[in-house]
Design a protein around this motif. Structure first.
Motif, PDB file in Angstrom:
ATOM      1  N   ALA A   1       0.816  -1.211   0.000  1.00  0.00           N
ATOM      2  CA  ALA A   1       0.000   0.000   0.000  1.00  0.00           C
ATOM      3  C   ALA A   1       0.850   1.262   0.000  1.00  0.00           C
ATOM      4  N   GLY A   2       2.121   1.145   0.404  1.00  0.00           N
ATOM      5  CA  GLY A   2       2.985   2.319   0.445  1.00  0.00           C
ATOM      6  C   GLY A   2       4.002   2.186   1.547  1.00  0.00           C
ATOM      7  N   GLY A   3       4.753   3.244   1.764  1.00  0.00           N
ATOM      8  CA  GLY A   3       5.744   3.225   2.820  1.00  0.00           C
ATOM      9  C   GLY A   3       6.592   4.478   2.794  1.00  0.00           C
ATOM     10  N   HIS A   4       7.462   4.604   3.788  1.00  0.00           N
ATOM     11  CA  HIS A   4       8.359   5.749   3.854  1.00  0.00           C
ATOM     12  C   HIS A   4       9.435   5.521   4.905  1.00  0.00           C
ATOM     13  N   TYR A   5      10.469   6.346   4.832  1.00  0.00           N
ATOM     14  CA  TYR A   5      11.521   6.348   5.846  1.00  0.00           C
ATOM     15  C   TYR A   5      11.002   7.163   7.014  1.00  0.00           C
ATOM     16  N   ALA A   6      10.982   6.581   8.200  1.00  0.00           N
ATOM     17  CA  ALA A   6      10.427   7.264   9.366  1.00  0.00           C
ATOM     18  C   ALA A   6      11.481   7.997  10.175  1.00  0.00           C
ATOM     19  N   GLY A   7      12.751   7.864   9.779  1.00  0.00           N
ATOM     20  CA  GLY A   7      13.788   8.637  10.435  1.00  0.00           C
ATOM     21  C   GLY A   7      14.637   7.862  11.412  1.00  0.00           C
ATOM     22  N   PHE A   8      15.475   8.620  12.112  1.00  0.00           N
ATOM     23  CA  PHE A   8      16.408   8.080  13.085  1.00  0.00           C
ATOM     24  C   PHE A   8      15.972   8.531  14.468  1.00  0.00           C
ATOM     25  N   ASP A   9      15.855   7.593  15.391  1.00  0.00           N
ATOM     26  CA  ASP A   9      15.453   7.898  16.754  1.00  0.00           C
ATOM     27  C   ASP A   9      16.696   8.024  17.629  1.00  0.00           C
ATOM     28  N   GLU A  10      16.897   9.207  18.188  1.00  0.00           N
ATOM     29  CA  GLU A  10      18.080   9.470  19.014  1.00  0.00           C
ATOM     30  C   GLU A  10      18.128   8.590  20.264  1.00  0.00           C
ATOM     31  N   THR A  11      16.983   8.339  20.854  1.00  0.00           N
ATOM     32  CA  THR A  11      16.942   7.562  22.093  1.00  0.00           C
ATOM     33  C   THR A  11      17.368   6.121  21.870  1.00  0.00           C
ATOM     34  N   THR A  12      16.802   5.476  20.855  1.00  0.00           N
ATOM     35  CA  THR A  12      17.105   4.065  20.599  1.00  0.00           C
ATOM     36  C   THR A  12      18.302   3.881  19.680  1.00  0.00           C
ATOM     37  N   GLN A  13      18.693   4.960  18.978  1.00  0.00           N
ATOM     38  CA  GLN A  13      19.771   4.904  17.987  1.00  0.00           C
ATOM     39  C   GLN A  13      19.407   3.957  16.839  1.00  0.00           C
ATOM     40  N   LEU A  14      18.125   3.936  16.479  1.00  0.00           N
ATOM     41  CA  LEU A  14      17.642   3.061  15.408  1.00  0.00           C
ATOM     42  C   LEU A  14      17.051   3.869  14.263  1.00  0.00           C
ATOM     43  N   HIS A  15      17.300   3.388  13.060  1.00  0.00           N
ATOM     44  CA  HIS A  15      16.626   3.899  11.868  1.00  0.00           C
ATOM     45  C   HIS A  15      15.336   3.101  11.716  1.00  0.00           C
ATOM     46  N   GLN A  16      14.335   3.726  11.096  1.00  0.00           N
ATOM     47  CA  GLN A  16      13.056   3.035  10.903  1.00  0.00           C
ATOM     48  C   GLN A  16      12.505   3.284   9.510  1.00  0.00           C
ATOM     49  N   HIS A  17      12.095   2.199   8.869  1.00  0.00           N
ATOM     50  CA  HIS A  17      11.334   2.266   7.625  1.00  0.00           C
ATOM     51  C   HIS A  17       9.961   1.689   7.904  1.00  0.00           C
ATOM     52  N   ILE A  18       8.956   2.254   7.283  1.00  0.00           N
ATOM     53  CA  ILE A  18       7.579   1.775   7.427  1.00  0.00           C
ATOM     54  C   ILE A  18       7.087   1.322   6.063  1.00  0.00           C
ATOM     55  N   VAL A  19       6.455   0.148   6.046  1.00  0.00           N
ATOM     56  CA  VAL A  19       5.794  -0.356   4.840  1.00  0.00           C
ATOM     57  C   VAL A  19       4.375  -0.732   5.232  1.00  0.00           C
ATOM     58  N   GLU A  20       3.421  -0.361   4.400  1.00  0.00           N
ATOM     59  CA  GLU A  20       2.030  -0.729   4.661  1.00  0.00           C
ATOM     60  C   GLU A  20       1.567  -1.703   3.591  1.00  0.00           C
ATOM     61  N   PHE A  21       0.771  -2.668   4.031  1.00  0.00           N
ATOM     62  CA  PHE A  21       0.249  -3.708   3.153  1.00  0.00           C
ATOM     63  C   PHE A  21      -1.259  -3.811   3.312  1.00  0.00           C
ATOM     64  N   PHE A  22      -1.935  -4.168   2.225  1.00  0.00           N
ATOM     65  CA  PHE A  22      -3.330  -4.591   2.293  1.00  0.00           C
ATOM     66  C   PHE A  22      -3.311  -6.112   2.316  1.00  0.00           C
ATOM     67  N   ILE A  23      -3.924  -6.709   3.334  1.00  0.00           N
ATOM     68  CA  ILE A  23      -3.914  -8.152   3.502  1.00  0.00           C
ATOM     69  C   ILE A  23      -5.348  -8.623   3.723  1.00  0.00           C
ATOM     70  N   TRP A  24      -5.750  -9.664   2.989  1.00  0.00           N
ATOM     71  CA  TRP A  24      -7.049 -10.283   3.235  1.00  0.00           C
ATOM     72  C   TRP A  24      -6.912 -11.236   4.403  1.00  0.00           C
ATOM     73  N   GLN A  25      -7.787 -11.092   5.393  1.00  0.00           N
ATOM     74  CA  GLN A  25      -7.769 -12.017   6.513  1.00  0.00           C
ATOM     75  C   GLN A  25      -9.100 -12.731   6.611  1.00  0.00           C
ATOM     76  N   ASN A  26      -9.038 -13.942   7.129  1.00  0.00           N
ATOM     77  CA  ASN A  26     -10.210 -14.754   7.364  1.00  0.00           C
ATOM     78  C   ASN A  26     -10.314 -14.955   8.859  1.00  0.00           C
ATOM     79  N   ALA A  27     -11.417 -14.562   9.444  1.00  0.00           N
ATOM     80  CA  ALA A  27     -11.599 -14.622  10.899  1.00  0.00           C
ATOM     81  C   ALA A  27     -11.828 -16.045  11.399  1.00  0.00           C
ATOM     82  N   ASN A  28     -12.059 -16.978  10.518  1.00  0.00           N
ATOM     83  CA  ASN A  28     -12.349 -18.366  10.960  1.00  0.00           C
ATOM     84  C   ASN A  28     -11.097 -19.111  11.301  1.00  0.00           C
TER      85      ASN A  28
END
Length: 120
Positions: A93-120
């Motif tokens: 569905a899309g995504g982006h670079y979410a940046g660098f977190d100073e506290t955790t010292q981690l870079h983050q990328h976000i990806v979004e997906f459309f997923i069909w789920q079955n509740a059964n």
């Protein structure tokens, strides 16, 4: 199968089971890549009579790594893995670079997906 199960079963083996529901636990020690996931929204599939037990879920997958290049590479690995999995229908569905977190010292990328789920 639930969308969260699809994400965990697909990405768990790829990232040494460093995959869990969001948020990243406070104080979590990250070595290599760590992945979290969360449902953003869903649309239920209904007929004239009732809900069919199927939902079209928008899932957010968060990729964390201390190295920005590895984080970006692992984002792409996650996209390919989700695209190629055979558990259910899935589309990016899309995504982006979410940046660098100073506290955790981690870079983050976000990806979004459309997923069909079955509740059964």
């Amino acid at each position: 199968m639930l969308a969260s199960e699809v994400v965990y079963q697909t990405l768990g083996p790829l990232f040494n089971d460093q995959v869990a529901p969001a948020p990243l636990a406070q104080g979590q020690q990250v070595s290599g890549t760590y992945v979290t996931y969360q449902s953003i929204s869903e649309e239920s599939l209904e007929t004239v009579n009732d809900w069919t037990g199927h939902d079209h879920v928008r899932m957010q997958v968060n990729i964390f790594n201390h190295d920005s290049i590895e984080c970006e590479r692992d984002k792409n690995r996650a996209k390919f893995a989700m695209r190629d999995q055979k558990l259910t229908a899935c589309a990016i569905a899309g995504g982006h670079y979410a940046g660098f977190d100073e506290t955790t010292q981690l870079h983050q990328h976000i990806v979004e997906f459309f997923i069909w789920q079955n509740a059964n």
